[in-house]
Structure formats: C-alpha cells, structure tokens
Design a protein around this motif. Structure first.
Motif, PDB file in Angstrom:
ATOM      1  N   MET A 167      36.286  44.559  48.460  1.00 22.75           N
ATOM      2  CA  MET A 167      35.488  43.420  48.024  1.00 22.75           C
ATOM      3  C   MET A 167      35.664  43.165  46.517  1.00 22.75           C
ATOM      4  O   MET A 167      35.776  42.010  46.077  1.00 22.75           O
ATOM      5  CB  MET A 167      34.009  43.663  48.339  1.00 22.75           C
ATOM      6  CG  MET A 167      33.669  43.535  49.821  1.00 22.75           C
ATOM      7  SD  MET A 167      34.203  41.948  50.546  1.00 22.75           S
ATOM      8  CE  MET A 167      33.309  40.770  49.538  1.00 22.75           C
ATOM      9  N   HIS A 168      35.693  44.254  45.738  1.00 28.70           N
ATOM     10  CA  HIS A 168      35.868  44.100  44.297  1.00 28.70           C
ATOM     11  C   HIS A 168      37.233  43.461  43.993  1.00 28.70           C
ATOM     12  O   HIS A 168      37.329  42.550  43.152  1.00 28.70           O
ATOM     13  CB  HIS A 168      35.767  45.459  43.613  1.00 28.70           C
ATOM     14  CG  HIS A 168      36.036  45.419  42.138  1.00 28.70           C
ATOM     15  ND1 HIS A 168      35.349  44.599  41.281  1.00 28.70           N
ATOM     16  CD2 HIS A 168      36.938  46.098  41.372  1.00 28.70           C
ATOM     17  CE1 HIS A 168      35.803  44.766  40.041  1.00 28.70           C
ATOM     18  NE2 HIS A 168      36.766  45.668  40.076  1.00 28.70           N
ATOM     19  N   THR A 169      38.273  43.909  44.687  1.00 26.90           N
ATOM     20  CA  THR A 169      39.610  43.344  44.487  1.00 26.90           C
ATOM     21  C   THR A 169      39.629  41.873  44.874  1.00 26.90           C
ATOM     22  O   THR A 169      40.218  41.031  44.173  1.00 26.90           O
ATOM     23  CB  THR A 169      40.644  44.113  45.328  1.00 26.90           C
ATOM     24  OG1 THR A 169      40.626  45.495  44.955  1.00 26.90           O
ATOM     25  CG2 THR A 169      42.039  43.544  45.103  1.00 26.90           C
ATOM     26  N   PHE A 170      38.950  41.549  45.989  1.00 21.33           N
ATOM     27  CA  PHE A 170      38.894  40.159  46.432  1.00 21.33           C
ATOM     28  C   PHE A 170      38.213  39.278  45.393  1.00 21.33           C
ATOM     29  O   PHE A 170      38.722  38.201  45.047  1.00 21.33           O
ATOM     30  CB  PHE A 170      38.152  40.063  47.769  1.00 21.33           C
ATOM     31  CG  PHE A 170      37.880  38.653  48.205  1.00 21.33           C
ATOM     32  CD1 PHE A 170      38.896  37.865  48.727  1.00 21.33           C
ATOM     33  CD2 PHE A 170      36.602  38.106  48.077  1.00 21.33           C
ATOM     34  CE1 PHE A 170      38.645  36.553  49.118  1.00 21.33           C
ATOM     35  CE2 PHE A 170      36.357  36.796  48.460  1.00 21.33           C
ATOM     36  CZ  PHE A 170      37.372  36.016  48.986  1.00 21.33           C
ATOM     37  N   TRP A 171      37.069  39.721  44.886  1.00 17.79           N
ATOM     38  CA  TRP A 171      36.343  38.911  43.902  1.00 17.79           C
ATOM     39  C   TRP A 171      37.099  38.837  42.578  1.00 17.79           C
ATOM     40  O   TRP A 171      37.060  37.816  41.887  1.00 17.79           O
ATOM     41  CB  TRP A 171      34.931  39.465  43.687  1.00 17.79           C
ATOM     42  CG  TRP A 171      34.019  39.232  44.860  1.00 17.79           C
ATOM     43  CD1 TRP A 171      33.409  40.169  45.635  1.00 17.79           C
ATOM     44  CD2 TRP A 171      33.644  37.961  45.388  1.00 17.79           C
ATOM     45  NE1 TRP A 171      32.671  39.584  46.626  1.00 17.79           N
ATOM     46  CE2 TRP A 171      32.797  38.206  46.498  1.00 17.79           C
ATOM     47  CE3 TRP A 171      33.936  36.641  45.053  1.00 17.79           C
ATOM     48  CZ2 TRP A 171      32.235  37.190  47.254  1.00 17.79           C
ATOM     49  CZ3 TRP A 171      33.384  35.622  45.801  1.00 17.79           C
ATOM     50  CH2 TRP A 171      32.548  35.896  46.892  1.00 17.79           C
ATOM     51  N   MET A 172      37.800  39.894  42.232  1.00 14.74           N
ATOM     52  CA  MET A 172      38.625  39.864  41.026  1.00 14.74           C
ATOM     53  C   MET A 172      39.730  38.822  41.162  1.00 14.74           C
ATOM     54  O   MET A 172      39.939  37.980  40.270  1.00 14.74           O
ATOM     55  CB  MET A 172      39.249  41.242  40.772  1.00 14.74           C
ATOM     56  CG  MET A 172      38.340  42.244  40.098  1.00 14.74           C
ATOM     57  SD  MET A 172      38.316  42.043  38.298  1.00 14.74           S
ATOM     58  CE  MET A 172      39.967  42.563  37.872  1.00 14.74           C
ATOM     59  N   LEU A 173      40.439  38.881  42.294  1.00 14.40           N
ATOM     60  CA  LEU A 173      41.522  37.918  42.516  1.00 14.40           C
ATOM     61  C   LEU A 173      41.000  36.485  42.603  1.00 14.40           C
ATOM     62  O   LEU A 173      41.642  35.546  42.112  1.00 14.40           O
ATOM     63  CB  LEU A 173      42.285  38.275  43.791  1.00 14.40           C
ATOM     64  CG  LEU A 173      43.110  39.571  43.738  1.00 14.40           C
ATOM     65  CD1 LEU A 173      43.715  39.872  45.109  1.00 14.40           C
ATOM     66  CD2 LEU A 173      44.203  39.450  42.688  1.00 14.40           C
ATOM     67  N   SER A 174      39.822  36.331  43.222  1.00 13.20           N
ATOM     68  CA  SER A 174      39.230  34.998  43.317  1.00 13.20           C
ATOM     69  C   SER A 174      38.880  34.467  41.935  1.00 13.20           C
ATOM     70  O   SER A 174      39.155  33.298  41.609  1.00 13.20           O
ATOM     71  CB  SER A 174      37.971  35.038  44.192  1.00 13.20           C
ATOM     72  OG  SER A 174      38.283  35.447  45.502  1.00 13.20           O
ATOM     73  N   THR A 175      38.276  35.327  41.111  1.00 13.26           N
ATOM     74  CA  THR A 175      37.899  34.922  39.755  1.00 13.26           C
ATOM     75  C   THR A 175      39.131  34.571  38.934  1.00 13.26           C
ATOM     76  O   THR A 175      39.153  33.571  38.204  1.00 13.26           O
ATOM     77  CB  THR A 175      37.120  36.051  39.059  1.00 13.26           C
ATOM     78  OG1 THR A 175      36.015  36.440  39.867  1.00 13.26           O
ATOM     79  CG2 THR A 175      36.601  35.584  37.703  1.00 13.26           C
ATOM     80  N   ILE A 176      40.165  35.404  39.066  1.00 12.58           N
ATOM     81  CA  ILE A 176      41.415  35.143  38.337  1.00 12.58           C
ATOM     82  C   ILE A 176      42.044  33.838  38.812  1.00 12.58           C
ATOM     83  O   ILE A 176      42.503  33.019  38.001  1.00 12.58           O
ATOM     84  CB  ILE A 176      42.397  36.321  38.520  1.00 12.58           C
ATOM     85  CG1 ILE A 176      41.875  37.565  37.811  1.00 12.58           C
ATOM     86  CG2 ILE A 176      43.779  35.957  37.978  1.00 12.58           C
ATOM     87  CD1 ILE A 176      42.664  38.832  38.119  1.00 12.58           C
ATOM     88  N   SER A 177      42.057  33.613  40.135  1.00 14.50           N
ATOM     89  CA  SER A 177      42.668  32.402  40.695  1.00 14.50           C
ATOM     90  C   SER A 177      41.956  31.143  40.219  1.00 14.50           C
ATOM     91  O   SER A 177      42.582  30.197  39.733  1.00 14.50           O
ATOM     92  CB  SER A 177      42.647  32.461  42.218  1.00 14.50           C
ATOM     93  OG  SER A 177      43.385  33.572  42.684  1.00 14.50           O
ATOM     94  N   PHE A 178      40.611  31.150  40.362  1.00 12.98           N
ATOM     95  CA  PHE A 178      39.850  29.974  39.926  1.00 12.98           C
ATOM     96  C   PHE A 178      39.961  29.778  38.413  1.00 12.98           C
ATOM     97  O   PHE A 178      40.065  28.657  37.929  1.00 12.98           O
ATOM     98  CB  PHE A 178      38.377  30.112  40.339  1.00 12.98           C
ATOM     99  CG  PHE A 178      38.144  29.897  41.806  1.00 12.98           C
ATOM    100  CD1 PHE A 178      38.621  28.759  42.448  1.00 12.98           C
ATOM    101  CD2 PHE A 178      37.441  30.831  42.553  1.00 12.98           C
ATOM    102  CE1 PHE A 178      38.410  28.558  43.811  1.00 12.98           C
ATOM    103  CE2 PHE A 178      37.227  30.641  43.911  1.00 12.98           C
ATOM    104  CZ  PHE A 178      37.710  29.508  44.541  1.00 12.98           C
ATOM    105  N   GLY A 179      39.923  30.893  37.682  1.00  7.75           N
ATOM    106  CA  GLY A 179      40.032  30.801  36.224  1.00  7.75           C
ATOM    107  C   GLY A 179      41.374  30.251  35.802  1.00  7.75           C
ATOM    108  O   GLY A 179      41.463  29.382  34.920  1.00  7.75           O
ATOM    109  N   PHE A 180      42.446  30.727  36.439  1.00  5.45           N
ATOM    110  CA  PHE A 180      43.795  30.270  36.094  1.00  5.45           C
ATOM    111  C   PHE A 180      43.966  28.790  36.429  1.00  5.45           C
ATOM    112  O   PHE A 180      44.483  28.015  35.617  1.00  5.45           O
ATOM    113  CB  PHE A 180      44.840  31.097  36.837  1.00  5.45           C
ATOM    114  CG  PHE A 180      46.256  30.679  36.552  1.00  5.45           C
ATOM    115  CD1 PHE A 180      46.923  31.173  35.446  1.00  5.45           C
ATOM    116  CD2 PHE A 180      46.916  29.770  37.372  1.00  5.45           C
ATOM    117  CE1 PHE A 180      48.230  30.784  35.160  1.00  5.45           C
ATOM    118  CE2 PHE A 180      48.216  29.372  37.104  1.00  5.45           C
ATOM    119  CZ  PHE A 180      48.875  29.885  35.988  1.00  5.45           C
ATOM    120  N   VAL A 181      43.523  28.410  37.638  1.00  6.89           N
ATOM    121  CA  VAL A 181      43.662  27.001  38.044  1.00  6.89           C
ATOM    122  C   VAL A 181      42.856  26.100  37.114  1.00  6.89           C
ATOM    123  O   VAL A 181      43.338  25.046  36.678  1.00  6.89           O
ATOM    124  CB  VAL A 181      43.209  26.812  39.501  1.00  6.89           C
ATOM    125  CG1 VAL A 181      43.130  25.328  39.855  1.00  6.89           C
ATOM    126  CG2 VAL A 181      44.179  27.519  40.451  1.00  6.89           C
TER     127      VAL A 181
END
Length: 361
Positions: A167-181
């Motif tokens: 879950m932590h990895t998922f939320w990290m990747l989600s945060t990075i993805s939304f932040g990057f976009v």
C-alpha cells in the motif's frame, strides 16, 4: 543586421534561454515565499512533536524540525535576495526534500506507530513537484532520490509488513505520478504562454509582409540610440529610402508582384548592410536604416553602395529599379521628430532633383 523575421516559434535552445531568463524573477519570489512558509510550518511541527512523539525522542524531533529543517528553508529564502547565487540556491532546493525525507526516516525508526508518519513523505513529494519552484527535471531528480531512499529503507533497513509495504508503494507511486503530471502540465502551459506572449510582442513590432521592424519599434530604437549617442558622444545615421515610381509596379504587374518585389528588396538591403544596423519598413515603399556609430563620410559611402547595388540588381518579374535616399546624422540636441524631419527633407530633395540620388541634410 538586426531585424525580426517573424515565423512560428519553436521551443528550441534559444527560446528556452529567453524563457528561463524571463521567469527567473518570478521563480525567486515563488521560492522565497514557499521556503519561508515551509520554515514556519516546520517550526509549528516542532511544537506538535511534543504531543505526538514518545518522550524519548521528543527533544530530538523538535531539534531537527526547529533547528535544522526550518533554518535550512529560511537560508534558501535569504539566497533568493542574491540572484548571483541562483544556481547554489537551486541545488539546495533540490537537496531540501531529500534532507527532509532522511529526517523523517531517522525519527520514525524506533516508533511502533511509524506508518502514520509516512504521510509526510507524500507531502514532501507534492511540495517538490508542484510548489517548490523547481523545474520539472530538477524536481524529478530530487523525487527520484528521495523515493529510492524511502524504498530501500522500508524494504531492507526497516522492512514493512507485506500489506503495508504494498500500500505504501502504491501511494508513493500515485503521489509521484500525479505530482509529475501536474508539474509537467504546469511547465508546458507556462512555456506555451511564454511563446504566445513572444508572438504577440513580435506581431506588435513587425511588418507582416517583410518581417522587418515597424514604426512602433522604430520609435523604441530611436529613443535608445539617441540616449546612447548623448551618453557616449557619438553619432548614428538615419537613412530614409524611397523606391522610385513604386506605384507603377503595382499598376503594371499587380499587388502580388509588388509584394514579392518588396520582399526581394528587403533581402537585398539585409545582405548589404552591417550586422549592427537596424532595418525598418517605414510604410508603403519607404524604408529606414539606422547605422550606429558612423560619421558623415562613411555613411555616404555606405548609402552610395546600397544605391548602386539596388540599381544594378535585376528583380524578378520587374527587372531593374532605383531608390532615392535621404541621409542625416544625429546631433546632440536631436529629438525623434527633428531627426526624422531632416531625413525627410533630404529625401524630398533627392526625389525632386531627378530621383536615384542621395542627399545629406
């Protein structure tokens, strides 16, 4: 020759340099505000530490937030007042999220409920991408390292339970993805707005047909050259060029041939002038050339070469054509009106004494 041939602007290296220069002042203000606010929030965080951290690490947590991270942010904000340290400031800003991540991981390593503090890392990622003032490449570099550090820490050093790690990895990747976009879209929109702004500026000061500076830009350049000539005590020349019997071209061959001729005429003048000269379309068949730092003898030689070059050139569709040129030099008491008036009087004399001539006033 200094001229502005208008075309579709591509965001190449030159445009990027102009863009970076144009946004630097705004970026400094943004970074100043964000780092001051971040420093204040970490001061508040240091007080919250006393209520959420166990007694054995409360003092350490408060000290890190209050005496290390907050001053780090304030130091970056101070650097924004000194543009010569811009690169150093950006490097520190890249390091700031990594530093804050290290502090977070260090403080929570002995906590039983450490997962609740993972939220700070998500906030750090958002801060880095969307409000820090870093460019996309810079923020991506910072987030890459802080995410790798976090991943290594929670996988090898302080392994999380499988479910929590996923879950932590998922939320990290989600945060990075939304932040990057989000950062990418903001960066793209900012650059597009800059390009459109440049296009509007170009349209305001250029002639649509020839791509030369127009009379709006002429006033700006004349003011600049008059000020500079008075400050450094030198002269510049003002050449007012009129194409002889241009109306016959339009009447005989049509306006399209006339337009093609004007474009060819523009190219001919450009190719036979100095790189420091300014070339303008005054209107219709009249053009202006400004030559900085010349004397009477040299400018008359230059004007005669232009006249001869035009006279001997065989233009497509219409053959040979001649010009009349009024020439003047700036004076210490000149205004734009007085300078233009002398050149116009000289041109009038050239046209009324048989055309295909140069007259100096």
């Amino acid at each position: 020759m200094k001229k502005l041939l208008f075309s579709n602007i591509v965001f190449d290296k030159n445009v990027s340099e102009r863009y970076n220069k144009s946004i630097q002042a705004f970026t400094l203000i943004q970074i100043r505000i964000i780092t001051i606010l971040t420093g204040i929030l970490y001061i508040v965080y240091s007080q919250i530490d006393q209520y959420i951290f166990p007694p054995n690490i409360t003092n350490m947590a408060s000290a890190i937030h209050l005496y290390l991270i907050a001053p780090f942010g304030f130091f970056i904000s101070v650097l924004t007042f000194f543009p010569k340290y811009f690169k150093h400031m950006i490097n520190l800003l890249i390091l700031a999220p990594i530093f804050a991540t290290f502090a977070n991981l260090f403080l929570v390593k002995d906590l039983e409920v450490f997962p609740i503090y993972m939220i700070e890392i998500y906030l750090i990622i958002f801060w880095t991408f969307n409000i820090s003032g870093l460019k996309l490449k810079q923020s991506s570099l910072s987030v890459f390292f802080l995410s790798m550090i976090t991943f290594i820490y929670y996988y090898f050093i302080l392994p999380l339970p499988k479910e929590l790690f996923i879950m932590h990895t998922f939320w990290m990747l989600s945060t990075i993805s939304f932040g990057f976009v989000g950062a990418f879209l903001l960066d793209r929109l900012s650059k597009i707005n800059f390009i459109n702004y440049e296009k509007l500026q170009n349209l305001a000061v250029t002639d649509n047909l020839t791509g030369l500076y127009n009379r709006t830009k002429l006033d700006e350049v004349l003011n600049y050259e008059l000020d500079r000539s008075k400050r450094f005590n030198y002269c510049f020349s003002f050449l007012l060029i009129d194409i002889d019997h241009f109306k016959i071209v339009n009447d005989t061959y049509g306006h399209q041939v006339g337009d093609d001729f004007l474009i060819e005429f523009t190219t001919l003048i450009n190719n036979n002038s100095r790189s420091t000269d300014y070339f303008f379309r005054w209107g219709g068949e009249e053009f202006v050339v400004i030559c900085p730092e010349v004397d009477k003898e040299n400018i008359l030689i230059h004007a005669e070469k232009l006249r001869q070059k035009i006279e001997s050139h065989k233009f497509q569709s219409i053959g040979n054509k001649t010009v009349s040129i009024g020439v003047t030099l700036s004076r210490s008491d000149d205004s734009i009106d007085s300078l233009v008036k002398r050149a116009d009087e000289a041109l009038y004399k050239a046209k009324n004494s048989g055309r295909n001539k140069i007259v100096f006033e």
